[in-house]
Design a protein around this motif. Structure first.
Motif, PDB file in Angstrom:
ATOM      1  N   PRO A 178       0.244  -1.402   0.062  1.00 53.26           N
ATOM      2  CA  PRO A 178      -0.277  -0.607  -0.168  1.00 53.26           C
ATOM      3  C   PRO A 178       1.197   1.373  -0.223  1.00 53.26           C
ATOM      4  O   PRO A 178       1.544   1.824   0.585  1.00 53.26           O
ATOM      5  CB  PRO A 178      -1.334  -0.077   0.994  1.00 53.26           C
ATOM      6  N   VAL A 179       0.111   2.137  -0.257  1.00 48.63           N
ATOM      7  CA  VAL A 179       0.900   3.605  -1.116  1.00 48.63           C
ATOM      8  C   VAL A 179       0.376   4.895  -0.612  1.00 48.63           C
ATOM      9  O   VAL A 179      -1.272   4.714  -1.483  1.00 48.63           O
ATOM     10  CB  VAL A 179       1.712   3.906  -2.204  1.00 48.63           C
ATOM     11  N   MET A 180       0.133   5.707   0.097  1.00 47.05           N
ATOM     12  CA  MET A 180      -1.086   6.857   0.707  1.00 47.05           C
ATOM     13  C   MET A 180      -0.441   7.516  -0.427  1.00 47.05           C
ATOM     14  O   MET A 180       1.210   8.177   0.197  1.00 47.05           O
ATOM     15  CB  MET A 180      -1.108   6.898   1.773  1.00 47.05           C
ATOM     16  N   LEU A 181      -0.939   8.395  -0.764  1.00 47.68           N
ATOM     17  CA  LEU A 181      -0.884   9.434  -2.101  1.00 47.68           C
ATOM     18  C   LEU A 181      -1.496  10.088  -1.555  1.00 47.68           C
ATOM     19  O   LEU A 181      -2.248  10.825  -1.810  1.00 47.68           O
ATOM     20  CB  LEU A 181      -0.274   9.164  -3.418  1.00 47.68           C
ATOM     21  N   ILE A 182      -0.525  11.415  -1.039  1.00 48.79           N
ATOM     22  CA  ILE A 182      -1.279  12.782  -0.404  1.00 48.79           C
ATOM     23  C   ILE A 182      -0.543  14.318  -1.565  1.00 48.79           C
ATOM     24  O   ILE A 182       0.563  14.287  -1.787  1.00 48.79           O
ATOM     25  CB  ILE A 182      -1.387  13.015   0.800  1.00 48.79           C
ATOM     26  N   GLU A 183      -1.396  14.124  -2.197  1.00 55.35           N
ATOM     27  CA  GLU A 183      -1.064  15.702  -3.637  1.00 55.35           C
ATOM     28  C   GLU A 183      -2.755  16.640  -3.970  1.00 55.35           C
ATOM     29  O   GLU A 183      -2.936  15.408  -4.262  1.00 55.35           O
ATOM     30  CB  GLU A 183      -0.691  15.133  -4.822  1.00 55.35           C
ATOM     31  N   ASP A 184      -2.222  17.705  -3.540  1.00 57.63           N
ATOM     32  CA  ASP A 184      -3.454  18.355  -4.016  1.00 57.63           C
ATOM     33  C   ASP A 184      -3.386  19.180  -5.557  1.00 57.63           C
ATOM     34  O   ASP A 184      -4.579  19.550  -5.786  1.00 57.63           O
ATOM     35  CB  ASP A 184      -3.152  19.888  -3.385  1.00 57.63           C
ATOM     36  N   ASP A 185      -2.368  18.711  -6.287  1.00 59.09           N
ATOM     37  CA  ASP A 185      -2.148  19.432  -7.458  1.00 59.09           C
ATOM     38  C   ASP A 185      -3.026  17.637  -8.329  1.00 59.09           C
ATOM     39  O   ASP A 185      -2.437  16.817  -8.269  1.00 59.09           O
ATOM     40  CB  ASP A 185      -1.214  19.669  -7.968  1.00 59.09           C
ATOM     41  N   ASP A 186      -4.316  17.642  -9.084  1.00 61.44           N
ATOM     42  CA  ASP A 186      -4.767  16.448  -9.107  1.00 61.44           C
ATOM     43  C   ASP A 186      -4.164  15.794 -10.323  1.00 61.44           C
ATOM     44  O   ASP A 186      -4.085  14.944  -9.948  1.00 61.44           O
ATOM     45  CB  ASP A 186      -6.656  17.362  -9.956  1.00 61.44           C
ATOM     46  N   LEU A 213      -0.601  16.388 -11.268  1.00 55.96           N
ATOM     47  CA  LEU A 213       0.148  15.266 -10.226  1.00 55.96           C
ATOM     48  C   LEU A 213      -0.092  13.655  -9.868  1.00 55.96           C
ATOM     49  O   LEU A 213       0.572  13.311  -9.967  1.00 55.96           O
ATOM     50  CB  LEU A 213       1.326  16.322 -10.297  1.00 55.96           C
ATOM     51  N   ARG A 214      -1.098  14.400  -9.081  1.00 54.24           N
ATOM     52  CA  ARG A 214      -1.307  12.896  -8.155  1.00 54.24           C
ATOM     53  C   ARG A 214      -2.148  11.973  -9.133  1.00 54.24           C
ATOM     54  O   ARG A 214      -1.903  10.954  -8.938  1.00 54.24           O
ATOM     55  CB  ARG A 214      -2.625  13.584  -7.163  1.00 54.24           C
ATOM     56  N   GLU A 215      -2.942  12.091 -10.235  1.00 52.63           N
ATOM     57  CA  GLU A 215      -2.663  11.275 -11.030  1.00 52.63           C
ATOM     58  C   GLU A 215      -2.103  10.518 -12.070  1.00 52.63           C
ATOM     59  O   GLU A 215      -2.146   8.996 -11.380  1.00 52.63           O
ATOM     60  CB  GLU A 215      -4.297  11.899 -12.265  1.00 52.63           C
ATOM     61  N   ALA A 216      -1.223  11.709 -12.561  1.00 56.16           N
ATOM     62  CA  ALA A 216      -0.077  10.781 -12.858  1.00 56.16           C
ATOM     63  C   ALA A 216       0.761   9.974 -12.490  1.00 56.16           C
ATOM     64  O   ALA A 216       1.234   8.579 -12.545  1.00 56.16           O
ATOM     65  CB  ALA A 216       0.480  11.798 -13.517  1.00 56.16           C
ATOM     66  N   THR A 217       0.900  10.324 -10.780  1.00 56.69           N
ATOM     67  CA  THR A 217       2.094   9.735 -10.025  1.00 56.69           C
ATOM     68  C   THR A 217       1.471   8.370  -9.067  1.00 56.69           C
ATOM     69  O   THR A 217       2.596   7.870  -9.489  1.00 56.69           O
ATOM     70  CB  THR A 217       2.058  10.976  -8.579  1.00 56.69           C
ATOM     71  N   ALA A 218       0.336   8.685  -8.988  1.00 59.10           N
ATOM     72  CA  ALA A 218      -0.337   6.768  -8.918  1.00 59.10           C
ATOM     73  C   ALA A 218      -0.952   5.784 -10.034  1.00 59.10           C
ATOM     74  O   ALA A 218      -0.062   4.575  -9.673  1.00 59.10           O
ATOM     75  CB  ALA A 218      -1.807   7.479  -8.774  1.00 59.10           C
ATOM     76  N   GLN A 219      -0.475   6.598 -11.125  1.00 58.80           N
ATOM     77  CA  GLN A 219       0.041   5.266 -12.721  1.00 58.80           C
ATOM     78  C   GLN A 219       0.900   5.043 -12.341  1.00 58.80           C
ATOM     79  O   GLN A 219       0.429   3.703 -12.918  1.00 58.80           O
ATOM     80  CB  GLN A 219      -1.368   6.617 -13.556  1.00 58.80           C
ATOM     81  N   ALA A 220       1.997   5.938 -12.031  1.00 61.97           N
ATOM     82  CA  ALA A 220       3.595   5.590 -12.433  1.00 61.97           C
ATOM     83  C   ALA A 220       3.134   4.042 -11.363  1.00 61.97           C
ATOM     84  O   ALA A 220       4.026   3.023 -11.368  1.00 61.97           O
ATOM     85  CB  ALA A 220       4.063   6.064 -12.221  1.00 61.97           C
ATOM     86  N   GLU A 258       3.768  -0.108 -11.537  1.00 66.28           N
ATOM     87  CA  GLU A 258       4.837  -0.754 -10.834  1.00 66.28           C
ATOM     88  C   GLU A 258       4.211  -2.592  -9.473  1.00 66.28           C
ATOM     89  O   GLU A 258       5.175  -2.594  -8.969  1.00 66.28           O
ATOM     90  CB  GLU A 258       5.940   0.294  -9.927  1.00 66.28           C
ATOM     91  N   GLY A 259       2.417  -2.616  -9.424  1.00 66.64           N
ATOM     92  CA  GLY A 259       2.543  -3.157  -8.614  1.00 66.64           C
ATOM     93  C   GLY A 259       2.220  -2.913  -7.276  1.00 66.64           C
ATOM     94  O   GLY A 259       1.002  -3.390  -6.385  1.00 66.64           O
ATOM     95  N   PHE A 260       2.250  -0.753  -6.905  1.00 66.27           N
ATOM     96  CA  PHE A 260       1.635  -1.017  -5.874  1.00 66.27           C
ATOM     97  C   PHE A 260       0.421  -0.291  -5.585  1.00 66.27           C
ATOM     98  O   PHE A 260      -0.685  -0.344  -6.578  1.00 66.27           O
ATOM     99  CB  PHE A 260       2.722  -0.018  -5.434  1.00 66.27           C
ATOM    100  N   ALA A 261      -0.386  -0.979  -4.658  1.00 64.08           N
ATOM    101  CA  ALA A 261      -1.938  -0.495  -4.060  1.00 64.08           C
ATOM    102  C   ALA A 261      -1.832   0.830  -3.867  1.00 64.08           C
ATOM    103  O   ALA A 261      -1.818   1.416  -2.693  1.00 64.08           O
ATOM    104  CB  ALA A 261      -2.283  -1.455  -3.616  1.00 64.08           C
ATOM    105  N   VAL A 262      -2.345   2.080  -4.853  1.00 62.55           N
ATOM    106  CA  VAL A 262      -2.310   3.567  -4.376  1.00 62.55           C
ATOM    107  C   VAL A 262      -3.197   3.867  -3.641  1.00 62.55           C
ATOM    108  O   VAL A 262      -4.746   3.266  -4.535  1.00 62.55           O
ATOM    109  CB  VAL A 262      -1.863   3.895  -5.315  1.00 62.55           C
TER     110      VAL A 262
END
Length: 442
Positions: free
Chosen positions: A7-15, A17-24, A28-32
């Motif tokens: 699991p990865v908790m991703l906290i980013e207010d730039d929608d 950038l958040r979506e792109a980072t979550a997709q990357a 790689e197999g992380f549960a974002v």
């Protein structure tokens, strides 16, 4: 380590950038799990979280630095990675000093972030596994006062009950009955089990720098140093041989016992400390001389609960059970199998007074596994004295040499390597014990 289901908790207010980072990360197999602000992430986090937190520093409301501090209050070993603009680098560096895993300045390559998350996830996995093992050990711990006697059953019940409280404890008993182990057992079963367990023994009481070792040195005195008392913060402080506290230190310890404060050397005022105190003593209530005329001894001032640990002679029905337990331990440690128990050994087990209690019985079990019990038992009925220490050492040395010769078929070079001895030294020892290598060759 792959990212599969970590699991990865991703906290980013730039929608975007958040979506792109979550997709990357997801590729790689992380549960974002994505969050646009810190409050929602904080509510989702608990100390069983097995993954990594990736957070921007600048966020609406609670910023990433405050989020990290709040997370660390819940779990001091949380793995967090910061993403930041150029103006917030100094804040991210400070967070690194406080235990953050890494930080990246925007714009950052996704590959570098993925590698950092993978490294942080490996560290987090070790943290979770160590906690699981510690918890398993805590639940599987035994008192090591093995047996079926009424005394042991009562002691087990009492230990379980007092461990759930936070009351101070005195443990009373003869040398070798397992008082210090029982103190650790109480700590391991208590709510403080994941905090320090610090023991102060007689070697500290008699040390010329006892005050420095115990109370530490304040920063204003130049080179600061934390003492043993301060290192027990949040946990348990064991006062081993508590009757041996020197008169010059007893006044300082009264403040610790009664007020939970201590004063480091050079400090202007005392510091408060949160500890549980367990005092171990050989003497019982009413048997100690008071520290001051007309006053109570330091240990009596402790109050709390007194636990009396029975001597081995008071529970003879437990001797055989404990002996078998120790034998099993030494067989595993030494990689040998003990010979069957002889009639003489059994008679000794049942009739001996065991003045050294568990410690003496454990030593006897070790000698039994090594085949030396016939030498450690006193010779009775003939007026002969027990063998001297030198005789016991020589007998042990002969046993080791014979074992090495048997394992190597009497090959001197192999025995040298096994025992790390010079050739002349080896021959001298063989001659002393009248051992001939050819007698061990097939």
């Amino acid at each position: 380590m792959t990212g599969t289901n970590i699991p990865v908790m991703l906290i980013e207010d730039d929608d975007a950038l958040r979506e792109a980072t979550a997709q990357a990360l997801a590729l790689e197999g992380f549960a974002v799990e994505e969050f646009a602000e810190a409050g929602s992430a904080l509510r989702r986090f608990d100390e069983d979280f097995a993954g990594v937190v990736v957070t921007d520093v600048r966020l609406p409301g609670m910023d990433g630095i405050e989020l990290f501090e709040r997370l660390r209050e819940r779990d001091s070993e949380v793995q967090a990675i910061f993403t930041t603009g150029h103006g917030d680098v100094a804040m991210a560096v400070e967070a690194m000093k406080s235990g953050a895993a890494d930080f990246f300045t925007k714009p950052y390559p996704s590959g570098a972030l993925i590698e950092a998350v993978r490294r942080a996830a490996e560290k987090r996995a070790l943290v979770i596994e160590n906690r699981r093992l510690r918890e398993a050990l805590r639940h599987n711990a035994t008192t090591h006062l093995l047996g079926s006697s009424d005394q042991v059953h009562r002691l087990d019940r009492l230990v379980s009950e007092v461990a759930r409280t936070d009351i101070d404890i005195r443990i009373i008993g003869e040398n070798g009955v397992g008082k210090s182990f029982l103190a650790k057992r109480i700590h391991d079963l208590s709510g403080r089990h994941d905090r320090p367990f610090v023991a102060i023994d007689i070697g500290v009481w008699s040390n010329g720098d006892a005050e420095l070792l115990l109370f530490g040195r304040d920063r204003v005195e130049g080179l600061s140093r934390s003492g043993l008392i301060e290192r027990a913060q949040g946990g348990t402080l064991l006062l081993d041989d508590a009757d041996a506290v020197p008169p010059g230190l007893q006044g300082r310890f009264r403040a610790l016992l009664e007020n939970r404060t201590f004063q480091a050397l050079g400090a202007e005022r005392p510091r408060a400390i949160d500890i549980r105190i367990i005092a171990v003593t050989r003497s019982g209530l009413g048997e100690r001389e008071p520290a001051e005329e007309g006053g109570q001894s330091l240990v009596d001032r402790l109050g709390g609960v007194a636990i009396s640990v029975p001597a081995l002679r008071e529970r003879r029905e437990d001797v055989a059970i404990i002996f078998r337990y120790f034998v099993s331990q030494f067989e595993n440690q030494l990689g040998v199998q003990a010979a069957p128990l002889s009639k003489e050994d059994w008679t000794y087990l049942q009739s001996h007074g065991w003045p050294g209690n568990l410690r003496e019985l454990r030593d006897f079990a070790r000698a039994f596994v090594l085949g030396l019990t016939r030498l450690t038992q006193p010779i009775t009925g003939s007026g002969m004295e027990s063998p001297s220490l030198r005789e016991l050492v020589l007998a042990f040395e002969k046993n080791i040499l014979e074992d090495a010769l048997r394992k190597t078929d009497g090959q001197i070079a192999a025995v040298q390597r096994m025992l790390s001895l010079k050739r002349k030294t080896l021959y001298d020892k063989l001659a002393r014990h009248d051992l001939k290598p050819q007698d061990f060759r097939n």
